[in-house]
Design a protein around this motif. Structure first.
Motif, PDB file in Angstrom:
ATOM      1  N   TRP A  35       0.733  -1.378  -0.109  1.00  0.00           N
ATOM      2  CA  TRP A  35       0.048   0.014   0.002  1.00  0.00           C
ATOM      3  C   TRP A  35       0.688   1.171  -0.120  1.00  0.00           C
ATOM      4  O   TRP A  35       1.920   1.346   0.697  1.00  0.00           O
ATOM      5  CB  TRP A  35      -0.854  -0.018   1.269  1.00  0.00           C
ATOM      6  CG  TRP A  35      -2.148  -0.917   1.313  1.00  0.00           C
ATOM      7  CD1 TRP A  35      -2.255  -2.216   1.658  1.00  0.00           C
ATOM      8  CD2 TRP A  35      -3.482  -0.758   0.556  1.00  0.00           C
ATOM      9  NE1 TRP A  35      -3.261  -2.769   1.350  1.00  0.00           N
ATOM     10  CE2 TRP A  35      -4.181  -1.847   0.820  1.00  0.00           C
ATOM     11  CE3 TRP A  35      -3.790   0.548  -0.018  1.00  0.00           C
ATOM     12  CZ2 TRP A  35      -5.409  -2.139   0.284  1.00  0.00           C
ATOM     13  CZ3 TRP A  35      -4.995   0.364  -0.834  1.00  0.00           C
ATOM     14  CH2 TRP A  35      -5.980  -0.811  -0.266  1.00  0.00           C
ATOM     15  N   GLU A  58       0.820  -5.982  10.520  1.00  0.00           N
ATOM     16  CA  GLU A  58       0.509  -4.963  11.360  1.00  0.00           C
ATOM     17  C   GLU A  58       1.691  -3.968  11.466  1.00  0.00           C
ATOM     18  O   GLU A  58       2.757  -4.504  11.786  1.00  0.00           O
ATOM     19  CB  GLU A  58      -0.103  -5.232  12.557  1.00  0.00           C
ATOM     20  CG  GLU A  58      -0.810  -4.276  13.348  1.00  0.00           C
ATOM     21  CD  GLU A  58      -1.543  -4.951  14.597  1.00  0.00           C
ATOM     22  OE1 GLU A  58      -1.543  -6.183  14.633  1.00  0.00           O
ATOM     23  OE2 GLU A  58      -2.084  -4.241  15.536  1.00  0.00           O
ATOM     24  N   PHE A  62      -1.890   0.883  11.352  1.00  0.00           N
ATOM     25  CA  PHE A  62      -1.961   0.270  10.000  1.00  0.00           C
ATOM     26  C   PHE A  62      -1.925  -1.355   9.915  1.00  0.00           C
ATOM     27  O   PHE A  62      -0.920  -1.747  10.515  1.00  0.00           O
ATOM     28  CB  PHE A  62      -1.191   1.038   9.027  1.00  0.00           C
ATOM     29  CG  PHE A  62      -1.091   2.315   8.775  1.00  0.00           C
ATOM     30  CD1 PHE A  62      -0.198   3.119   9.767  1.00  0.00           C
ATOM     31  CD2 PHE A  62      -2.097   3.110   7.948  1.00  0.00           C
ATOM     32  CE1 PHE A  62      -0.405   4.522   9.550  1.00  0.00           C
ATOM     33  CE2 PHE A  62      -2.158   4.308   7.739  1.00  0.00           C
ATOM     34  CZ  PHE A  62      -1.124   5.087   8.866  1.00  0.00           C
ATOM     35  N   THR A  63      -3.006  -2.044   9.437  1.00  0.00           N
ATOM     36  CA  THR A  63      -2.973  -3.301   9.356  1.00  0.00           C
ATOM     37  C   THR A  63      -3.431  -3.854   7.859  1.00  0.00           C
ATOM     38  O   THR A  63      -4.515  -3.236   7.345  1.00  0.00           O
ATOM     39  CB  THR A  63      -3.919  -4.241  10.418  1.00  0.00           C
ATOM     40  OG1 THR A  63      -3.569  -3.563  11.751  1.00  0.00           O
ATOM     41  CG2 THR A  63      -3.926  -5.312  10.247  1.00  0.00           C
ATOM     42  N   VAL A  64      -2.501  -4.424   7.254  1.00  0.00           N
ATOM     43  CA  VAL A  64      -3.039  -5.168   5.944  1.00  0.00           C
ATOM     44  C   VAL A  64      -3.325  -6.558   6.253  1.00  0.00           C
ATOM     45  O   VAL A  64      -2.878  -6.973   6.789  1.00  0.00           O
ATOM     46  CB  VAL A  64      -2.063  -5.182   4.821  1.00  0.00           C
ATOM     47  CG1 VAL A  64      -0.934  -5.525   5.388  1.00  0.00           C
ATOM     48  CG2 VAL A  64      -2.406  -5.355   3.563  1.00  0.00           C
ATOM     49  N   SER A  74      -7.068  -5.654   2.138  1.00  0.00           N
ATOM     50  CA  SER A  74      -7.741  -4.687   2.584  1.00  0.00           C
ATOM     51  C   SER A  74      -6.560  -3.929   3.612  1.00  0.00           C
ATOM     52  O   SER A  74      -5.804  -4.417   4.320  1.00  0.00           O
ATOM     53  CB  SER A  74      -9.015  -4.918   3.518  1.00  0.00           C
ATOM     54  OG  SER A  74      -8.827  -5.813   4.445  1.00  0.00           O
ATOM     55  N   LEU A  75      -6.864  -2.535   3.774  1.00  0.00           N
ATOM     56  CA  LEU A  75      -5.873  -1.796   4.715  1.00  0.00           C
ATOM     57  C   LEU A  75      -6.800  -1.185   5.702  1.00  0.00           C
ATOM     58  O   LEU A  75      -7.881  -0.544   5.376  1.00  0.00           O
ATOM     59  CB  LEU A  75      -5.226  -0.688   3.827  1.00  0.00           C
ATOM     60  CG  LEU A  75      -4.414   0.413   4.520  1.00  0.00           C
ATOM     61  CD1 LEU A  75      -3.076  -0.278   5.373  1.00  0.00           C
ATOM     62  CD2 LEU A  75      -4.150   1.545   3.791  1.00  0.00           C
ATOM     63  N   HIS A  76      -6.363  -1.472   6.848  1.00  0.00           N
ATOM     64  CA  HIS A  76      -7.128  -0.827   8.057  1.00  0.00           C
ATOM     65  C   HIS A  76      -6.559   0.107   8.871  1.00  0.00           C
ATOM     66  O   HIS A  76      -5.219  -0.061   9.031  1.00  0.00           O
ATOM     67  CB  HIS A  76      -7.696  -1.937   9.208  1.00  0.00           C
ATOM     68  CG  HIS A  76      -8.688  -2.993   8.273  1.00  0.00           C
ATOM     69  ND1 HIS A  76      -9.606  -3.554   9.353  1.00  0.00           N
ATOM     70  CD2 HIS A  76      -8.790  -3.416   7.306  1.00  0.00           C
ATOM     71  CE1 HIS A  76     -10.196  -4.559   8.664  1.00  0.00           C
ATOM     72  NE2 HIS A  76     -10.075  -4.586   7.341  1.00  0.00           N
ATOM     73  N   TYR A  88      -4.821   6.481  -1.513  1.00  0.00           N
ATOM     74  CA  TYR A  88      -4.260   5.220  -1.107  1.00  0.00           C
ATOM     75  C   TYR A  88      -4.029   4.334  -2.468  1.00  0.00           C
ATOM     76  O   TYR A  88      -5.082   4.210  -3.115  1.00  0.00           O
ATOM     77  CB  TYR A  88      -4.757   4.341  -0.087  1.00  0.00           C
ATOM     78  CG  TYR A  88      -4.490   5.428   1.276  1.00  0.00           C
ATOM     79  CD1 TYR A  88      -5.252   6.535   1.488  1.00  0.00           C
ATOM     80  CD2 TYR A  88      -3.574   4.983   2.071  1.00  0.00           C
ATOM     81  CE1 TYR A  88      -5.014   7.191   2.708  1.00  0.00           C
ATOM     82  CE2 TYR A  88      -3.374   5.510   3.324  1.00  0.00           C
ATOM     83  CZ  TYR A  88      -4.059   6.826   3.438  1.00  0.00           C
ATOM     84  OH  TYR A  88      -3.772   7.390   4.790  1.00  0.00           O
ATOM     85  N   CYS A  90      -2.815   0.621  -3.922  1.00  0.00           N
ATOM     86  CA  CYS A  90      -2.733  -0.789  -3.345  1.00  0.00           C
ATOM     87  C   CYS A  90      -1.888  -1.291  -4.689  1.00  0.00           C
ATOM     88  O   CYS A  90      -1.920  -0.745  -5.872  1.00  0.00           O
ATOM     89  CB  CYS A  90      -4.134  -1.627  -3.720  1.00  0.00           C
ATOM     90  SG  CYS A  90      -4.125  -3.440  -3.775  1.00  0.00           S
TER      91      CYS A  90
END
Lengths: 113, 111
Positions: A35, A58, A62-64, A74-76, A88, A90
């Protein structure tokens, strides 16, 4: 033929809440995913990555997440902050590293105070 | 900190002109890339280079060429600019399989 797709051109989230950005890919040879974040008038900057041997990575807020069977990642971002407002992207690679990346169209994230 | 410098932020050129976009990186990176960014299409790879004097076509090389005579410099050349080459051009560099570092981009307008 768009091999990496970000189907949401924009996303608006309240400050402090979770932001979830989604990305789908079609090429099963992709084995490394990244990302990038882009502010206006600047180049993209690397945010976080994940190898296909993992399903989660993580780094602070940010966590992918990677779902290989669904070809989805997904990016959280939690909690979301005003400085997270950016576009953003990907990206994916089939060389086991960050070379020759294929990018999605980008999602513009806006964090509202 | 890695610095990737693109010589121009904005360029306006006429159809048919030969255009040079210059990119310099200061971290002795092996790999250099040229992308273009267009709304709704994301970033698309034009050309890349793994070493001096080496180049490989990316996904959209038509109408472009590149030159890498020195390790730190990667030039993108539009032999005869056309209006459909109006875009944001982004240069990047990397070492081995590490993530790409991007410059701030050159916005090219061809009229």
């Amino acid at each position: 033929d768009q091999q990496v797709k970000q189907n949401s051109p924009s996303l608006s989230v309240q400050e402090g809440r979770i932001s979830i950005l989604n990305c789908d890919y079609t090429n099963s040879m992709f084995d490394y995913f990244l990302w990038y974040k882009k502010y206006p008038a600047e180049g993209p900057t690397f945010l976080i990555s994940i190898s296909s041997i993992k399903d989660k990575n993580e780094d602070g807020r940010f966590t992918v997440f990677l779902n290989k069977s669904a070809k989805h990642l997904s990016l959280h971002i939690v909690p979301s902050q005003p400085g997270d407002s950016a576009v953003y992207f990907c990206a994916a690679s089939s060389r086991g590293g960050a070379q020759k990346l294929v990018f999605g169209q980008g999602t513009r994230l806006t964090i509202n105070p | 900190d890695v610095k990737v410098t693109q010589s121009s932020r904005y360029l306006v050129k006429r159809t048919g002109e030969k255009v040079f976009l210059e990119c310099v990186q200061d971290m002795d990176h092996e790999n250099m890339f040229w992308y273009r960014q267009d709304p709704g299409l994301g970033l698309r790879l034009i050309y890349f280079s793994y070493d001096v004097k080496m180049k490989e076509k990316g996904d959209i090389p038509e109408g472009y060429s590149v030159s890498r005579e020195k390790k730190e410099r990667f030039s993108l050349i539009l032999e005869s600019a056309s209006t459909n080459q109006t875009s944001m051009y982004l240069c990047a560099s990397s070492q081995s399989n590490s993530p790409l570092h991007f410059g701030n981009g050159t916005r090219l307008t061809v009229t």
